[in-house]
Motif scaffolding. Structure first.
Motif, PDB file in Angstrom:
ATOM      1  N   TYR A 141      22.259  46.475  33.578  1.00 59.02           N
ATOM      2  CA  TYR A 141      22.244  45.988  34.954  1.00 59.02           C
ATOM      3  C   TYR A 141      23.155  44.784  35.111  1.00 59.02           C
ATOM      4  O   TYR A 141      23.200  43.891  34.261  1.00 59.02           O
ATOM      5  CB  TYR A 141      20.817  45.625  35.379  1.00 59.02           C
ATOM      6  CG  TYR A 141      19.870  46.813  35.337  1.00 59.02           C
ATOM      7  CD1 TYR A 141      19.794  47.697  36.417  1.00 59.02           C
ATOM      8  CD2 TYR A 141      19.080  47.065  34.227  1.00 59.02           C
ATOM      9  CE1 TYR A 141      18.935  48.791  36.387  1.00 59.02           C
ATOM     10  CE2 TYR A 141      18.232  48.158  34.181  1.00 59.02           C
ATOM     11  CZ  TYR A 141      18.161  49.023  35.260  1.00 59.02           C
ATOM     12  OH  TYR A 141      17.327  50.096  35.231  1.00 59.02           O
ATOM     13  N   TYR A 143      23.909  41.631  37.712  1.00 57.19           N
ATOM     14  CA  TYR A 143      23.133  40.915  38.746  1.00 57.19           C
ATOM     15  C   TYR A 143      23.864  39.651  39.189  1.00 57.19           C
ATOM     16  O   TYR A 143      24.767  39.165  38.506  1.00 57.19           O
ATOM     17  CB  TYR A 143      21.746  40.554  38.209  1.00 57.19           C
ATOM     18  CG  TYR A 143      21.763  39.665  36.991  1.00 57.19           C
ATOM     19  CD1 TYR A 143      21.755  38.259  37.125  1.00 57.19           C
ATOM     20  CD2 TYR A 143      21.781  40.200  35.706  1.00 57.19           C
ATOM     21  CE1 TYR A 143      21.775  37.439  36.008  1.00 57.19           C
ATOM     22  CE2 TYR A 143      21.811  39.391  34.585  1.00 57.19           C
ATOM     23  CZ  TYR A 143      21.805  38.004  34.741  1.00 57.19           C
ATOM     24  OH  TYR A 143      21.842  37.195  33.638  1.00 57.19           O
ATOM     25  N   THR A 162      20.682  43.196  42.075  1.00 56.00           N
ATOM     26  CA  THR A 162      20.990  43.780  40.749  1.00 56.00           C
ATOM     27  C   THR A 162      21.442  45.217  40.947  1.00 56.00           C
ATOM     28  O   THR A 162      20.833  45.973  41.713  1.00 56.00           O
ATOM     29  CB  THR A 162      19.752  43.745  39.838  1.00 56.00           C
ATOM     30  OG1 THR A 162      19.403  42.384  39.582  1.00 56.00           O
ATOM     31  CG2 THR A 162      20.035  44.436  38.508  1.00 56.00           C
ATOM     32  N   ASP A 164      22.588  48.896  38.956  1.00 56.76           N
ATOM     33  CA  ASP A 164      22.562  49.700  37.721  1.00 56.76           C
ATOM     34  C   ASP A 164      23.996  50.130  37.401  1.00 56.76           C
ATOM     35  O   ASP A 164      24.609  50.897  38.152  1.00 56.76           O
ATOM     36  CB  ASP A 164      21.666  50.921  37.920  1.00 56.76           C
ATOM     37  CG  ASP A 164      21.448  51.702  36.618  1.00 56.76           C
ATOM     38  OD1 ASP A 164      22.255  51.522  35.685  1.00 56.76           O
ATOM     39  OD2 ASP A 164      20.491  52.495  36.557  1.00 56.76           O
TER      40      ASP A 164
END
Length: 675
Positions: A141, A143, A162, A164
């Protein structure tokens, strides 16, 4: 919202007096409170609408959206993040990452980042692998934490999003791996690039490409230089491929040899494609070249390996044919002799000849089987040598005496020369050295015509004893000489087939000699000019001759139980032992055999290993557990005679292991030994 009516006091005086003022003030306060309530309700409804709108908007994105307070506690998380967590919003509000199940290092990292955002009032970015504690969902992830500033400019909270990036990371990693593999492939393959301007004739090669043709980096390239670097035998073919690619509008593809300035030859594969203008005229050709010397070498090795496999397969087929022939040969005279024994009067000349034939042919079968087993043992490293320090002259005398009848029958003279008076001390297994010399002599007798001569000589120098067997026989062709020590190889197949044998004798000689630390070499001047085989064994220091000992006096005849499910084998061996005066009783399976042993209490038990109910090892272990049978000597009989089989027999309790068919001399020795 309509205000409720104010109740009128019909009994109150109509004039406004001092008491009317508080009532008016009260009504004004009540009206103000009602207005404030309406405004608060509208503000709450608007807030709730804004929250729903914010939550709706944040839930349409695949990203996680969330808000921390200044202590790192969650005050908001969108539905996408809650799905990954496997939680509801009330379960999250007011909790830190650690309280939600994050690992300690992950929680501590985010707390440091939140403190940095509060201190600097600037966003911070990061990337982290994370597995949700409850759902197990894993990803990588990316962020960003952003400060939310209040009217006074102070940080009120921290908003975060955040994303993926797992799939993107996988693609990036795969791309990096692909690029690295391509780079390594180019380096490993020594690949170079070239570009040819067909209008100007200018030829540009990378330095790697020049190196493939043995050219220096600064070499000025031209078509003539390119052709000059090609092996003369390949030039015409390569130039033809270039012309065909330009005229037929097809890809250029050629393999060629290059000759470097140092004279070494290297293989190159070159591929390219031409570019044509609107009139179909070739204006440019570009491509790659790579070194394929290793591949060509491998192809050549594979061709040679395939040829060797074909040759081995051919020899295998010939060997199987010879094996069938050699195994069948003794069966016919054995069968005829058995018939004669049934019909001829006992003690007659015919019956005596029949017995002699059976003995000779059985010995021949045993030698064939022994040769096969020995070749297998040598190839697997399973031969065990029982070395003794002895004079090699003793072996020469014994073997030549044993084979005197063979040479006499063949009409070949056997001569022993140059033995000398000094001993030739060697440390060898006498049985195996006798086998080496015996195979060489029998081979010489087989290929030497009647009236010929075989000579054995034994000489020595400071380090070696040299044993030579020379004959005046068929000889060996120069092309066959390097292969004579390979299994199943025979010279002159027709003659070999008529003379018998499996082509194993010389292979056994080589294997056994090398086990003793020696060497063997074959020589011949060609067909019809005889052959010579020289065995060299390392000499050792003379040893003290052992004191003479008197032979052990044979004990009285033995009481024996023989356990074997092969009826013919059991009965014939029992008859042989009975003829020598022993008392023999037989059993055909393990259980009846053990019962017979317990009943008879014999001195010896001869037990086949492969029995139908229990194997011989189980029999030995069972008898060894019986205190009343501790003095019984157990001897294993088996068609399996590898070192592992002998060791297994000893572990089960057998005192000896004899391979089938039983060597009667070895069996006699065992029966005469003292316990």
């Amino acid at each position: 919202m309509r205000e409720p009516p104010i109740a009128q006091n019909t009994h109150a005086p109509t004039q406004r007096g001092p008491a009317a003022a508080p009532q008016e003030e009260l009504r004004a306060q009540l009206a103000s409170a009602l207005r404030m309530e309406r405004e608060l309700r509208k503000a709450l409804e608007e807030h709730e609408r804004q929250v729903r709108l914010f939550d709706g908007v944040t839930s349409t994105t695949p990203d996680f959206v969330y808000v921390f307070d200044l202590q790192g506690r969650f005050v908001y998380a969108n539905r996408r993040l809650l799905e990954v967590w496997g939680m509801q919003l009330p379960d999250v509000i007011g909790k830190t990452c650690r309280e939600l199940g994050y690992e300690q290092w992950h929680h501590d990292m985010h707390m440091r980042e939140i403190a940095q955002v509060i201190e600097t009032k600037r966003p911070i970015k990061g990337e982290v692998p994370f597995r949700a504690p409850l759902t197990g969902i894993f990803g990588v992830y990316e962020y960003i934490f952003t400060p939310v500033l209040g009217p006074d400019g102070a940080v009120e909270s921290i908003a975060g999003t955040t994303r993926d990036v797992t799939d993107r990371k996988r693609v990036e990693e795969a791309l990096r791996e692909s690029e690295e593999k391509l780079r390594l492939a180019k380096d490993a393959a020594k690949m170079g690039a070239w570009d040819w301007n067909l209008l100007t004739g200018e030829l540009h090669w990378t330095d790697r490409c020049k190196a493939l043709f043995g050219l220096e980096p600064g070499t000025v390239m031209s078509y003539e230089v390119f052709v000059g670097a090609i092996h003369p035998e390949d030039r015409e073919r390569v130039e033809g491929a270039v012309r065909a690619a330009l005229s037929d509008h097809r890809d250029y593809d050629a393999e060629m040899r290059t000759v470097w300035p140092d004279g070494t030859v290297h293989w190159i594969a070159s591929k390219g494609r031409a570019t044509f203008d609107g009139h179909g005229r070739a204006v440019r050709m570009a491509g790659m070249a790579l070194d394929i010397s290793d591949r060509k070498g491998t192809e050549e090795q594979l061709r040679e390996a395939v040829e060797r496999l074909r040759e081995a397969d051919r020899r295998k087929d010939e060997f199987l044919g010879m094996l069938s022939h050699e195994l069948r040969n003794p069966l016919a005279p054995i069968r005829n002799s058995i018939y004669l024994l049934e019909k001829a009067p006992p003690g007659s000349e015919a019956s005596q000849r029949a017995r002699a034939v059976i003995f000779r042919q059985t010995e021949q079968l045993a030698r064939l089987v022994d040769d096969l087993l020995d070749v297998t043992r040598i190839s697997r490293g399973k031969i065990e040598l029982e070395r003794q320090r002895l004079d090699a002259r003793v072996i020469v005398r014994q073997v030549t005496e044993d084979l005197h009848g063979v040479f006499e029958h063949a009409g070949v003279e056997l001569r022993v020369e140059h033995m000398g008076f000094a001993p030739a001390w060697v440390e060898v297994d006498p049985t195996r050295l006798s086998q080496v010399l015996g195979n060489l002599l029998q081979n010489a007798a087989k290929f030497t015509p009647s009236g010929g001569r075989v000579t054995v000589s034994l000489t020595r120098d400071e380090r070696w004893a040299e044993l030579c067997v020379r004959d005046t026989g068929a000889g060996i062709a120069a092309a066959e000489l390097p292969h004579v020590f390979e299994p199943f190889v025979q010279s002159e197949q027709t003659l070999a087939r008529s003379k018998g044998g499996l082509g194993l004798g010389l292979a056994l000689v080589k294997g056994l000699v090398e086990l003793h630390g020696g060497t063997v070499q074959g020589r011949s001047d060609g067909p019809g000019r005889g052959a010579e085989f020289v065995v060299r064994l390392p000499l050792v220091l003379p040893a003290q001759l052992p004191a003479e000992t008197r032979p052990a006096t044979p004990r009285a005849q033995r009481r024996i139980v023989l356990i074997d499910d092969n009826v013919d084998a059991a009965e014939t061996l029992a008859d042989v032992l009975a003829l020598e005066g022993h008392s023999v009783k037989t059993a055909r399976d393990a259980r009846s055999g053990m019962a017979l042993v317990r009943e008879e209490r014999p001195e010896f038990v001869l037990c086949d290993v492969g029995l139908p109910d229990l194997d011989g090892y189980d029999v030995a272990r069972a008898l060894r557990r019986d205190p009343a049978l501790q003095d019984v000597r157990l001897v294993a009989l088996s068609g399996y005679a590898q070192p592992d089989d002998r060791e297994r027999a000893r572990a089960a309790g057998f005192v000896a292991h004899i391979a089938k068919p039983a060597d009667l001399d070895e069996l006699r020795r065992l029966l005469t030994e003292e316990p």
